[in-house]
Every structure is written in structure tokens, then in C-alpha cells.
Design a protein around this motif. Structure first.
Motif, PDB file in Angstrom:
ATOM      1  N   SER A  43    -111.621  38.062 -84.068  1.00 24.10           N
ATOM      2  CA  SER A  43    -112.155  39.366 -84.484  1.00 24.10           C
ATOM      3  C   SER A  43    -113.598  39.574 -84.008  1.00 24.10           C
ATOM      4  N   ARG A 106    -113.759  45.081 -88.181  1.00 21.13           N
ATOM      5  CA  ARG A 106    -113.449  44.669 -86.804  1.00 21.13           C
ATOM      6  C   ARG A 106    -112.106  43.940 -86.786  1.00 21.13           C
ATOM      7  N   GLY A 107    -111.162  44.504 -86.026  1.00 22.24           N
ATOM      8  CA  GLY A 107    -109.852  43.869 -85.933  1.00 22.24           C
ATOM      9  C   GLY A 107    -108.936  44.128 -87.120  1.00 22.24           C
ATOM     10  N   VAL A 111    -106.214  41.010 -89.772  1.00 24.26           N
ATOM     11  CA  VAL A 111    -106.999  39.960 -89.137  1.00 24.26           C
ATOM     12  C   VAL A 111    -106.274  38.631 -89.355  1.00 24.26           C
TER      13      VAL A 111
ATOM     14  N   GLN B  79     -96.584  43.628 -83.967  1.00 24.32           N
ATOM     15  CA  GLN B  79     -97.449  42.499 -84.302  1.00 24.32           C
ATOM     16  C   GLN B  79     -96.625  41.297 -84.753  1.00 24.32           C
ATOM     17  N   GLU B 185    -105.721  35.459 -77.252  1.00 24.60           N
ATOM     18  CA  GLU B 185    -105.847  36.322 -76.085  1.00 24.60           C
ATOM     19  C   GLU B 185    -104.660  36.102 -75.140  1.00 24.60           C
ATOM     20  N   TRP B 189    -102.556  39.018 -78.565  1.00 19.51           N
ATOM     21  CA  TRP B 189    -102.867  39.466 -79.923  1.00 19.51           C
ATOM     22  C   TRP B 189    -104.140  40.314 -79.937  1.00 19.51           C
ATOM     23  N   ARG B 190    -105.155  39.837 -79.229  1.00 15.67           N
ATOM     24  CA  ARG B 190    -106.454  40.512 -79.215  1.00 15.67           C
ATOM     25  C   ARG B 190    -107.269  39.960 -78.049  1.00 15.67           C
ATOM     26  N   ASN B 191    -108.075  40.814 -77.411  1.00 16.87           N
ATOM     27  CA  ASN B 191    -108.928  40.361 -76.314  1.00 16.87           C
ATOM     28  C   ASN B 191    -110.377  40.231 -76.763  1.00 16.87           C
ATOM     29  N   ARG B 192    -111.081  39.319 -76.126  1.00 16.39           N
ATOM     30  CA  ARG B 192    -112.512  39.187 -76.408  1.00 16.39           C
ATOM     31  C   ARG B 192    -113.261  40.423 -75.913  1.00 16.39           C
ATOM     32  N   ARG B 210    -114.295  51.273 -81.360  1.00 15.71           N
ATOM     33  CA  ARG B 210    -114.314  49.870 -81.746  1.00 15.71           C
ATOM     34  C   ARG B 210    -113.463  49.680 -82.962  1.00 15.71           C
TER      35      ARG B 210
END
Lengths: 210, 210
Positions: A43, A106-107, A111, B79, B185, B189-192, B210
Motif C-alpha cells: 500500500s 491508500r490501497g 488492503v 480480487q 506486483e 495485485w498492486r503496483n509500486r 491516488r
């Protein structure tokens, strides 16, 4: 410096700042190290606010001084005498303030790794702070974490919106030296404990005299 | 490895543990690094419990599996499909578990720097965790932070008394490799985020998207 040199030479600095400039590539490497920290569910729930403005820093320093007095009033006479000698911040003497905040949105909402432990996001922010602190040490800079403040005061000062939380004001900059001994130990406030006092095998073991 | 190599090669490891032994001097250096972290008022409010026992680890793993299902049930179908592929712990495959706890009574009642921010002690524990994580990386070990658990369950499992709080179960041990890309990543799931997305000058600046 080797990795372990960095870990063991790192100090909380308050009286050692010179106010000299930080080259922009150095500050960038330090913040990049902070941003490379692990975080729950990837996150990356931190923000970094670099504060240079004199007016902002004076306002924060005045608030910290007031909170210093609040704490001093809680102490017994022996502690109060010790505390009077201890410098708790280098807000104006350091080169910049780096304020680190936590953004719980965030996220969100899902999360990964935070459903059972609400504080896990806050924990991630602290990991970034330690990366910053160590990277600054590797660069020969000092860092001093100021925690004599009310979150709402700092939030208003820097326009930090709800639900974000300020987690730290870090004083960062060149220092004339990194002390060998923590200030609080040097002043007789408290001594560091041996590792074995906090080490347990298999289960927590209650010990006397802690 | 240089200091920055350690910072940037550190990964949250789950599937890479080999289960090989950790030489006792290596584990000692890693825990000594953790114990060298800064702490509010020099309170050093952490304890480290090294768990090797198979029975304890299985019990914890079973609890984590149950919490994994709790989280999975909250997810939307896309998800949930991603999450099904993601390994969230290496409790049995790693060599040891290191459970890190927070003791709010350490140095109480007058913890210097904590009167205005109750969480400051918890923050200190996280700084120790990041020192541990980086030191383990410098030693070629992997670390995986497990946070799919209820604090009370872990507290009971390891006889951790109130008012202490478990902060992390860290899976620690040799790994066959440290992945280049974070698992979350790699699995989409989620990228930096880029550093500039979380960097502000003087004041917090609201940004879109964001």
C-alpha cells in the motif's frame, strides 16, 4: 560504511546540526530508500513533506516548546532536573524537516494483510522512517525524530487532510559529528538494556527487575 | 552488499525459504541490529521471541489460514481470483519465527517523547523490525512479515502477558533467492508508486488519481 556500521553509528541527533545544505541528489537517495520500504499489501501508505520554510519551522518549534513544558510538569523533581538539560529537537538548526504521514485510504478498502490488524498500515510508515534514518546515516547526515507535538497541530500547520495522520517530524541535515552515546544515556535519563534482557525462546518469559 | 544494495534488495519472502539452519552468530547479529534501533525516550519497548517449535508454528499457521479465508470473503470476484494465487506466509518453511512485541510499560510512566503521542512506543518497535529485516537481507536471509492473525490469539499462543501487544510474526531463514519484484506486483495485485507521487514541498498537496 558497511551495513552494520550504518546500523550501529545511527544516532538521534539534536544538538549536532550545522545547517549546511543537503545536495539534492543526496536527499533524493535518502527519500528513495524510505520509499523502498516494505508495506502491508504493497500500500505504500506514506507521504513525505519536505519543510524548509522558516516561518513554518518556527511555528512548529514554538508548539514543541509548549509541549516540552507539558511533559516537564509531569516529572518528579529528580527527573525534572535531568530533563531540563536535555535538548529534544533541532527544528531550526537542521537543514530540512521531513514530515512523514500515514494515509489509511491508500490501497483501500481491501488492503491485503490489514483486515485483522488495523495498525499494520501505521507500522509500514515506520519501516519507511527507519530506511530514511539509516540512509541519512550512510550519507553522513543526522536525523532527529521530534515527538513533542499534537497531531492536530501539525496537521493544520501543513494542510494535511483527514484521515491522514502525521507520524513524525524528522530533523535532517549535516552534523558536525554523530555522538557515540545516545543523549538520554549521556544525561543519565536511561541506559540501554542488554539484548539478552529482551530475548526469549519459544515463549515469552517473565523476568524480574524490568 | 553496500548499504543501498541491502535497502533495495530487501524483499518480503514467503515462497523462497529453504528451511536450512541459521548459524547462531548470524541470528545474533541480526537481533543485535534490531536491538540497536532508536526508541522513544530510549525505552527500547520491544521483546523478541524466537519460535522454532513445530507444534507452535503449526497452530499459528492454522490460525493464519483461517484469517486468510476471512479476508478472501471480503473481496470482489476479480480480487478473490488474484488473491487465491498469492502466498501470504512461510511459517513452516522458514527456519524460525521471530515474534516482536511492544511493552508499553517499559520505561513508564514518564517516557520522554510519548506524552503527546501514545503510539510513539509502537513506532519504535517497527524501527527495530526494519533493522532486523535489513540485517537479515545483508546476511542473505529472507524475512516475511505475517499479519493475517488476531493479536489475542498470538498472545495466548506465546504466553505474552497484557498489556504487551504482538506487533509482528517474522518468518526468517535462508532463501533460494530474493525476488526482484514484490510478489503482490508480480501477481498484479498492486503496483509500486513512483516516489514523486508521495513527495510534497512545504505543505501537503492534494493530488488526483491516488
Amino acid at each position: 560504511m558497511s551495513f552494520y556500521d550504518v546500523v550501529h553509528r545511527r544516532r538521534d541527533t539534536r544538538g549536532e546540526f550545522t545547517g549546511a545544505p543537503i545536495p539534492s541528489d543526496v536527499l533524493r537517495r535518502v527519500l528513495t530508500a524510505a520509499h523502498a520500504a516494505p508495506s502491508v499489501g504493497l500500500s505504500q501508505p506514506w507521504d513525505f513533506i519536505v519543510v524548509r520554510d522558516e516561518h513554518t519551522r518556527r511555528a512548529f518549534r514554538d508548539h514543541v516548546n509548549a509541549e516540552r513544558s507539558v511533559f516537564a510538569a509531569e516529572l518528579d523533581p529528580r527527573q525534572a532536573e535531568l530533563f531540563a538539560k536535555i535538548k529534544v529537537e533541532g527544528i531550526l538548526e537542521s537543514t530540512v524537516g521531513v514530515v512523514v504521514t500515514y494515509d489509511p485510504d491508500r490501497g483501500s478498502p481491501a488492503v491485503l494483510g490489514r483486515h485483522a490488524i488495523a495498525d499494520a498500515g501505521l507500522y509500514s510508515v515506520c519501516l519507511a522512517i527507519q530506511n530514511l534514518w539509516l540512509a541519512a546515516t550512510a550519507e553522513g547526515l543526522g536525523v532527529g525524530w521530534v515527538s513533542f507535538y499534537r497531531e492536530d497541530v501539525l496537521r493544520r500547520l501543513l494542510d494535511v487532510p483527514q484521515p491522514l495522520r502525521p507520524v513524525a517530524w524528522l530533523c535532517v541535515g549535516p552534523v558536525d559529528r554523530l555522538p557515540e552515546t545516545p543523549d538520554l544515556e549521556r544525561h543519565g535519563w536511561r541506559n540501554r538494556m542488554p539484548l539478552d534482557d529482551v530475548l526469549h525462546e519459544e515463549r515469552y518469559t517473565r523476568r524480574s527487575g524490568r
